[in-house]
Design an enzyme around this catalytic site. Sequence first.
Site, PDB file in Angstrom:
ATOM      1  N   ASN A  49     -15.625   6.485  -5.096  1.00 36.95           N
ATOM      2  CA  ASN A  49     -15.723   5.530  -6.138  1.00 36.95           C
ATOM      3  C   ASN A  49     -16.566   4.141  -5.591  1.00 36.95           C
ATOM      4  O   ASN A  49     -17.521   3.320  -6.059  1.00 36.95           O
ATOM      5  CB  ASN A  49     -14.315   4.902  -6.403  1.00 36.95           C
ATOM      6  CG  ASN A  49     -14.268   3.693  -7.151  1.00 36.95           C
ATOM      7  OD1 ASN A  49     -14.204   2.476  -6.436  1.00 36.95           O
ATOM      8  ND2 ASN A  49     -14.256   3.536  -8.562  1.00 36.95           N
ATOM      9  N   LYS A  53       0.962  -1.147   0.021  1.00 38.41           N
ATOM     10  CA  LYS A  53       0.075  -0.115  -0.256  1.00 38.41           C
ATOM     11  C   LYS A  53       0.876   1.231  -0.108  1.00 38.41           C
ATOM     12  O   LYS A  53       2.196   1.269   0.446  1.00 38.41           O
ATOM     13  CB  LYS A  53      -0.968   0.001   1.167  1.00 38.41           C
ATOM     14  CG  LYS A  53      -2.132   0.954   1.198  1.00 38.41           C
ATOM     15  CD  LYS A  53      -3.139   0.146   0.500  1.00 38.41           C
ATOM     16  CE  LYS A  53      -4.350   1.194   0.394  1.00 38.41           C
ATOM     17  NZ  LYS A  53      -5.546   0.375  -0.225  1.00 38.41           N
ATOM     18  N   ASP A  57      -7.102   4.617  -4.388  1.00 38.49           N
ATOM     19  CA  ASP A  57      -7.754   4.352  -3.113  1.00 38.49           C
ATOM     20  C   ASP A  57      -8.333   5.734  -2.854  1.00 38.49           C
ATOM     21  O   ASP A  57      -8.521   6.426  -3.749  1.00 38.49           O
ATOM     22  CB  ASP A  57      -6.586   3.954  -2.051  1.00 38.49           C
ATOM     23  CG  ASP A  57      -7.389   3.538  -0.873  1.00 38.49           C
ATOM     24  OD1 ASP A  57      -7.701   2.389  -0.608  1.00 38.49           O
ATOM     25  OD2 ASP A  57      -7.360   4.311   0.102  1.00 38.49           O
TER      26      ASP A  57
HETATM   27  P1  NDP Z   1     -12.734   8.131  -2.911  1.00 32.04           P
HETATM   28  O1  NDP Z   1     -11.608   8.984  -2.503  1.00 32.04           O
HETATM   29  O2  NDP Z   1     -13.317   7.778  -4.101  1.00 32.04           O
HETATM   30  O3  NDP Z   1     -13.977   8.486  -1.781  1.00 32.04           O
HETATM   31  C1  NDP Z   1     -13.912   8.588  -0.329  1.00 32.04           C
HETATM   32  C2  NDP Z   1     -15.281   8.894   0.255  1.00 32.04           C
HETATM   33  O4  NDP Z   1     -14.948   8.638   1.639  1.00 32.04           O
HETATM   34  C3  NDP Z   1     -15.722  10.190   0.021  1.00 32.04           C
HETATM   35  O5  NDP Z   1     -16.818  10.561  -0.003  1.00 32.04           O
HETATM   36  C4  NDP Z   1     -14.814  11.130   1.193  1.00 32.04           C
HETATM   37  O6  NDP Z   1     -15.474  12.458   1.818  1.00 32.04           O
HETATM   38  C5  NDP Z   1     -15.085  10.204   2.434  1.00 32.04           C
HETATM   39  N1  NDP Z   1     -14.191  10.071   3.315  1.00 32.04           N
HETATM   40  C6  NDP Z   1     -12.889   9.865   3.224  1.00 32.04           C
HETATM   41  N2  NDP Z   1     -12.269  10.045   4.281  1.00 32.04           N
HETATM   42  C7  NDP Z   1     -13.118  10.515   5.195  1.00 32.04           C
HETATM   43  C8  NDP Z   1     -12.979  10.711   6.766  1.00 32.04           C
HETATM   44  N3  NDP Z   1     -11.832  11.014   7.143  1.00 32.04           N
HETATM   45  N4  NDP Z   1     -14.037  11.252   7.105  1.00 32.04           N
HETATM   46  C9  NDP Z   1     -15.415  11.415   6.509  1.00 32.04           C
HETATM   47  N5  NDP Z   1     -15.446  10.708   5.242  1.00 32.04           N
HETATM   48  C10 NDP Z   1     -14.499  10.656   4.555  1.00 32.04           C
HETATM   49  O7  NDP Z   1     -12.283   6.730  -2.293  1.00 32.04           O
HETATM   50  P2  NDP Z   1     -12.684   5.265  -2.394  1.00 32.04           P
HETATM   51  O8  NDP Z   1     -14.387   5.211  -2.558  1.00 32.04           O
HETATM   52  O9  NDP Z   1     -11.844   4.647  -3.220  1.00 32.04           O
HETATM   53  O10 NDP Z   1     -12.524   4.737  -0.867  1.00 32.04           O
HETATM   54  C11 NDP Z   1     -13.524   4.386   0.124  1.00 32.04           C
HETATM   55  C12 NDP Z   1     -12.840   3.206   1.044  1.00 32.04           C
HETATM   56  O11 NDP Z   1     -12.960   2.138   0.334  1.00 32.04           O
HETATM   57  C13 NDP Z   1     -11.487   3.566   1.642  1.00 32.04           C
HETATM   58  O12 NDP Z   1     -11.639   3.066   2.785  1.00 32.04           O
HETATM   59  C14 NDP Z   1     -10.535   2.531   0.702  1.00 32.04           C
HETATM   60  O13 NDP Z   1      -9.423   1.908   1.333  1.00 32.04           O
HETATM   61  C15 NDP Z   1     -11.773   1.263   0.449  1.00 32.04           C
HETATM   62  N6  NDP Z   1     -11.408   0.504  -0.828  1.00 32.04           N
HETATM   63  C16 NDP Z   1     -11.366   1.367  -2.054  1.00 32.04           C
HETATM   64  C17 NDP Z   1     -10.808   0.188  -2.926  1.00 32.04           C
HETATM   65  C18 NDP Z   1     -11.113   0.725  -4.285  1.00 32.04           C
HETATM   66  O14 NDP Z   1     -11.027   0.024  -5.532  1.00 32.04           O
HETATM   67  N7  NDP Z   1     -11.143   2.297  -4.604  1.00 32.04           N
HETATM   68  C19 NDP Z   1     -10.578  -1.100  -3.008  1.00 32.04           C
HETATM   69  C20 NDP Z   1     -11.057  -1.398  -1.617  1.00 32.04           C
HETATM   70  C21 NDP Z   1     -11.223  -0.957  -0.726  1.00 32.04           C
HETATM   71  P3  NDP Z   1     -14.662  13.608   1.382  1.00 32.04           P
HETATM   72  O15 NDP Z   1     -14.482  13.907  -0.136  1.00 32.04           O
HETATM   73  O16 NDP Z   1     -15.415  14.742   1.946  1.00 32.04           O
HETATM   74  O17 NDP Z   1     -13.354  13.418   1.879  1.00 32.04           O
END
Ligand code: NDP
Length: 452
Positions: free
Chosen positions: A247, A132, A172
């Site tokens: 995502n 990672k 991520d």
């Molecule tokens: P994105 O950046 O596309 O979206 C993240 C979302 O979560 C946004 O809505 C963001 O809001 C919110 N968020 C992030 N950090 C915080 C925080 N500290 N407090 C509140 N809201 C938060 O990321 P992904 O959708 O890709 O990833 C989401 C989760 O899924 C993560 O835990 C990631 O590790 C996990 N994941 C992702 C994979 C992938 O293929 N993308 C694969 C497996 C797991 P804001 O814009 O306001 O920050």
Amino acid sequence: MTTRHDTTTQLDALRVEIERRNPAQPEFHQAVHEVLETLAPVLAARPEFAEPGLVERLCEPERQVIFRVPWQDDRGRVHVNRGFRVEFNSALGPYKGGLRFHPSVNLGVIKFLGFEQIFKNALTGLGIGGGKGGSDFDPHGRSDAEVMRFCQSFMTELHRHIGEHTDVPAGDIGVGGREIGYLFGQYRRITNRWEAGVLTGKGRGWGGSAIRPEATGYGNVLFAEAMLRERGEDLEGQTAVVSGSGNVAIYTIEKLLALGANPLTCSDSSGYVIDDKGIDVDLLKQVKEVERGRISEYALRRGASARFVPDGRVWEIPADVALPSATQNELNETDAATLVRNGVKAVSEGANMPATPGAVHLLQQAGVAFGPGKAANAGGVAVSALEMAQNHARTAWSPARVEEELAGIMADIHATCHETAARYDAPGDYVTGANIAGFERVAEAMLAQGVI
Ligand code: NDP
């Protein structure tokens, strides 16, 4: 004969030692603790795994790289961020795991994510190790040109450590198709190689796989449905609460709708949206993916059915299924108690470690089906591995083929976790099933490959 009591004592001592040697890394401690506390039965049943050094090696990254990332903003001001790549375990294949750009990133966060990734990748059965990376860079509010300059500076250092047979990053939090494009471009420029398999999550037209953007969210919904089917139910007609609006959340919502469920919420770090008619995924994509806006704008444009709740928590909305899809520790014990009180049947983790240990125990004790992220959200990395396979063969599979493969992989992961839990006297406990099944695959490979 080694007993469960002996192995529990051994694992407790190891946990204390890991916490001592890795101070101020609470998320890493949490992830290690959560795995070690489920391994006693397998170490007792298979003493070769209890031999001194094996679990210790598993908990120590093979390599940790920390580097400076200087870049200039649009006004010419210089910023200095910190970059990380933790190459945790390559017993099963090249290191594989995403890059996270978020101000909360530090070494402990990347180590927790890399550690989880080892077991998740093993569960896919696809021959990928765990790693990672990321940076404390915050892309919010930055122009495309600023994001590009940051990505170019980040890759100028990272390129030395990655490669299609070595280490293959992906996206991520904060790293999507735009960032992967800039990163790939800089890698290609520096190395003068078209090495498609060095990054996954690429655009469809230049080496990306169909269904990669959708895979994590789609896969998690398939996992949730598989858990419900064990109880004689499915998702049709069920209400769901989803957190996040990135995502994972978007494609979770899309798949819920496709399976006849009703996703009521999404969120970002400023609050959540509740939509009584169910989230309109096309509008959500327009606001978040096209305009890069905030979800409060979704509520403004959707009309009377939706409202934005600033600073609220989606878990207060009653629903049959909960799919946390934002970030770590976003669902605590109090939230879990609220979900249980409101009759939740299944909780499946789209994000990595979104439920705190207290929340997980409470949900399991209440009889809620709980899908841990390392199993439930493995669809993303699985399709990344399929992207690597397509790149290697210089071919591109149809969306239908990739989706069919994804469905098969998620069904296998569910079955593996379910069977492993039952084999180790923990029927229905997907946390134990996922940890032990992932551990067995990695431990067997590590034993076979000697002390390295
Ligand atoms: P994105 O950046 O596309 O979206 C993240 C979302 O979560 C946004 O809505 C963001 O809001 C919110 N968020 C992030 N950090 C915080 C925080 N500290 N407090 C509140 N809201 C938060 O990321 P992904 O959708 O890709 O990833 C989401 C989760 O899924 C993560 O835990 C990631 O590790 C996990 N994941 C992702 C994979 C992938 O293929 N993308 C694969 C497996 C797991 P804001 O814009 O306001 O920050």
